[in-house]
Design a protein around this motif. Structure first.
Motif, PDB file in Angstrom:
ATOM      1  N   VAL A 184       0.803  -1.220   0.000  1.00 29.37           N
ATOM      2  CA  VAL A 184       0.000   0.000   0.000  1.00 29.37           C
ATOM      3  C   VAL A 184       0.840   1.275   0.000  1.00 29.37           C
ATOM      4  O   VAL A 184       0.302   2.359  -0.196  1.00 29.37           O
ATOM      5  N   ASP A 185       2.154   1.150   0.213  1.00 31.32           N
ATOM      6  CA  ASP A 185       3.014   2.328   0.163  1.00 31.32           C
ATOM      7  C   ASP A 185       4.438   1.878  -0.131  1.00 31.32           C
ATOM      8  O   ASP A 185       4.806   0.724   0.110  1.00 31.32           O
ATOM      9  N   TYR A 186       5.249   2.817  -0.613  1.00 28.46           N
ATOM     10  CA  TYR A 186       6.595   2.534  -1.079  1.00 28.46           C
ATOM     11  C   TYR A 186       7.429   3.796  -0.874  1.00 28.46           C
ATOM     12  O   TYR A 186       6.971   4.887  -1.199  1.00 28.46           O
ATOM     13  N   LYS A 187       8.639   3.635  -0.342  1.00 32.22           N
ATOM     14  CA  LYS A 187       9.513   4.796  -0.171  1.00 32.22           C
ATOM     15  C   LYS A 187      10.964   4.370  -0.374  1.00 32.22           C
ATOM     16  O   LYS A 187      11.410   3.363   0.176  1.00 32.22           O
ATOM     17  N   HIS A 188      11.688   5.160  -1.156  1.00 28.69           N
ATOM     18  CA  HIS A 188      13.118   4.928  -1.332  1.00 28.69           C
ATOM     19  C   HIS A 188      13.830   5.601  -0.166  1.00 28.69           C
ATOM     20  O   HIS A 188      13.677   6.798   0.063  1.00 28.69           O
ATOM     21  N   ILE A 189      14.599   4.834   0.574  1.00 28.01           N
ATOM     22  CA  ILE A 189      15.295   5.360   1.759  1.00 28.01           C
ATOM     23  C   ILE A 189      16.656   5.936   1.387  1.00 28.01           C
ATOM     24  O   ILE A 189      17.071   6.953   1.905  1.00 28.01           O
ATOM     25  N   GLY A 190      17.351   5.265   0.486  1.00 21.75           N
ATOM     26  CA  GLY A 190      18.664   5.758   0.091  1.00 21.75           C
ATOM     27  C   GLY A 190      19.525   4.665  -0.502  1.00 21.75           C
ATOM     28  O   GLY A 190      19.102   3.516  -0.654  1.00 21.75           O
ATOM     29  N   LYS A 191      20.735   5.051  -0.843  1.00 22.51           N
ATOM     30  CA  LYS A 191      21.681   4.123  -1.456  1.00 22.51           C
ATOM     31  C   LYS A 191      22.977   4.152  -0.669  1.00 22.51           C
ATOM     32  O   LYS A 191      23.477   5.219  -0.314  1.00 22.51           O
ATOM     33  N   GLU A 192      23.499   2.966  -0.403  1.00 22.29           N
ATOM     34  CA  GLU A 192      24.781   2.840   0.292  1.00 22.29           C
ATOM     35  C   GLU A 192      25.769   2.208  -0.681  1.00 22.29           C
ATOM     36  O   GLU A 192      25.502   1.157  -1.257  1.00 22.29           O
ATOM     37  N   GLU A 193      26.903   2.879  -0.877  1.00 16.97           N
ATOM     38  CA  GLU A 193      27.892   2.377  -1.822  1.00 16.97           C
ATOM     39  C   GLU A 193      29.156   1.954  -1.094  1.00 16.97           C
ATOM     40  O   GLU A 193      29.647   2.669  -0.227  1.00 16.97           O
ATOM     41  N   LYS A 194      29.656   0.787  -1.476  1.00 14.20           N
ATOM     42  CA  LYS A 194      30.927   0.280  -0.955  1.00 14.20           C
ATOM     43  C   LYS A 194      31.863   0.134  -2.146  1.00 14.20           C
ATOM     44  O   LYS A 194      31.549   0.590  -3.247  1.00 14.20           O
ATOM     45  N   LYS A 195      32.992  -0.519  -1.939  1.00 14.81           N
ATOM     46  CA  LYS A 195      33.990  -0.615  -3.005  1.00 14.81           C
ATOM     47  C   LYS A 195      33.435  -1.277  -4.269  1.00 14.81           C
ATOM     48  O   LYS A 195      33.547  -0.712  -5.351  1.00 14.81           O
ATOM     49  N   ASN A 196      32.855  -2.456  -4.149  1.00 14.57           N
ATOM     50  CA  ASN A 196      32.383  -3.193  -5.331  1.00 14.57           C
ATOM     51  C   ASN A 196      30.881  -3.422  -5.352  1.00 14.57           C
ATOM     52  O   ASN A 196      30.363  -3.966  -6.324  1.00 14.57           O
ATOM     53  N   THR A 197      30.213  -3.060  -4.270  1.00 13.03           N
ATOM     54  CA  THR A 197      28.775  -3.305  -4.197  1.00 13.03           C
ATOM     55  C   THR A 197      28.026  -2.039  -3.800  1.00 13.03           C
ATOM     56  O   THR A 197      28.602  -1.109  -3.240  1.00 13.03           O
ATOM     57  N   SER A 198      26.755  -2.035  -4.128  1.00 12.58           N
ATOM     58  CA  SER A 198      25.861  -0.954  -3.713  1.00 12.58           C
ATOM     59  C   SER A 198      24.615  -1.599  -3.120  1.00 12.58           C
ATOM     60  O   SER A 198      24.238  -2.712  -3.497  1.00 12.58           O
ATOM     61  N   THR A 199      23.954  -0.886  -2.214  1.00  9.35           N
ATOM     62  CA  THR A 199      22.710  -1.364  -1.626  1.00  9.35           C
ATOM     63  C   THR A 199      21.668  -0.264  -1.733  1.00  9.35           C
ATOM     64  O   THR A 199      21.870   0.840  -1.232  1.00  9.35           O
ATOM     65  N   GLU A 200      20.569  -0.575  -2.418  1.00 14.56           N
ATOM     66  CA  GLU A 200      19.422   0.331  -2.479  1.00 14.56           C
ATOM     67  C   GLU A 200      18.472  -0.084  -1.371  1.00 14.56           C
ATOM     68  O   GLU A 200      18.175  -1.272  -1.206  1.00 14.56           O
ATOM     69  N   LYS A 201      17.986   0.910  -0.608  1.00 11.33           N
ATOM     70  CA  LYS A 201      17.147   0.645   0.558  1.00 11.33           C
ATOM     71  C   LYS A 201      15.760   1.234   0.363  1.00 11.33           C
ATOM     72  O   LYS A 201      15.629   2.391  -0.047  1.00 11.33           O
ATOM     73  N   PHE A 202      14.748   0.430   0.691  1.00 17.97           N
ATOM     74  CA  PHE A 202      13.354   0.824   0.528  1.00 17.97           C
ATOM     75  C   PHE A 202      12.553   0.447   1.763  1.00 17.97           C
ATOM     76  O   PHE A 202      12.906  -0.489   2.471  1.00 17.97           O
ATOM     77  N   LYS A 203      11.469   1.177   1.982  1.00  9.63           N
ATOM     78  CA  LYS A 203      10.490   0.792   2.995  1.00  9.63           C
ATOM     79  C   LYS A 203       9.156   0.627   2.279  1.00  9.63           C
ATOM     80  O   LYS A 203       8.677   1.548   1.620  1.00  9.63           O
ATOM     81  N   LEU A 204       8.586  -0.565   2.416  1.00  9.44           N
ATOM     82  CA  LEU A 204       7.285  -0.860   1.841  1.00  9.44           C
ATOM     83  C   LEU A 204       6.302  -1.101   2.968  1.00  9.44           C
ATOM     84  O   LEU A 204       6.678  -1.668   4.002  1.00  9.44           O
ATOM     85  N   ILE A 205       5.076  -0.661   2.798  1.00  5.84           N
ATOM     86  CA  ILE A 205       4.014  -0.975   3.753  1.00  5.84           C
ATOM     87  C   ILE A 205       3.187  -2.087   3.120  1.00  5.84           C
ATOM     88  O   ILE A 205       2.643  -1.924   2.034  1.00  5.84           O
ATOM     89  N   VAL A 206       3.138  -3.208   3.815  1.00  2.86           N
ATOM     90  CA  VAL A 206       2.457  -4.396   3.324  1.00  2.86           C
ATOM     91  C   VAL A 206       1.226  -4.625   4.192  1.00  2.86           C
ATOM     92  O   VAL A 206       1.313  -4.601   5.424  1.00  2.86           O
ATOM     93  N   LYS A 207       0.090  -4.839   3.541  1.00  2.00           N
ATOM     94  CA  LYS A 207      -1.154  -5.062   4.270  1.00  2.00           C
ATOM     95  C   LYS A 207      -1.638  -6.485   4.025  1.00  2.00           C
ATOM     96  O   LYS A 207      -1.822  -6.895   2.879  1.00  2.00           O
TER      97      LYS A 207
END
Length: 110
Positions: free
Chosen positions: A56-79
């Motif tokens: 029911v909802d979706y939000k991009h929290i941010g991106k964390e970058e390391k040497k060879n990898t990246s992490t995209e972070k999200f918060k979803l509201i699940v009903k």
């Protein structure tokens, strides 16, 4: 009736997020921000993990970058039925190839 309205709102919200065109960090896909691709994956994989629920909802929290990898972070509201739960979704991928390496889910307060 209420479920139909929530579905329409969710689809509209997600469609807007995926269709918006912004100048922020294009990923090579028509000028869309790189997190849009990962947001679509987060939504799809979360639907698979919670098959009897609705996002029911979706939000991009941010991106964390390391040497060879990246992490995209999200918060979803699940009903599920009458219960809503926040789900933090972290997608870790190889920065160079954009190959998905790991998906991490953690439930939180909505």
């Amino acid at each position: 009736m209420r479920k139909s309205i929530l579905s329409i709102i969710s689809i509209t919200l997600l469609s807007f997020l995926f269709a918006m065109n912004t100048s922020a960090a294009p990923s090579g896909d028509k000028g869309l921000p790189s997190y849009v691709k990962w947001g679509q994956i987060a939504v799809t994989k979360t639907k698979e993990k919670y098959p009897n629920s609705e996002i029911v909802d979706y939000k991009h929290i941010g991106k964390e970058e390391k040497k060879n990898t990246s992490t995209e972070k999200f918060k979803l509201i699940v009903k599920e039925k009458d219960k809503e739960v926040g789900v933090m979704v972290n997608l870790t991928f190889d920065t160079r190839t954009e190959r998905l390496l790991n998906i991490d889910w953690k439930e939180a307060n909505p």
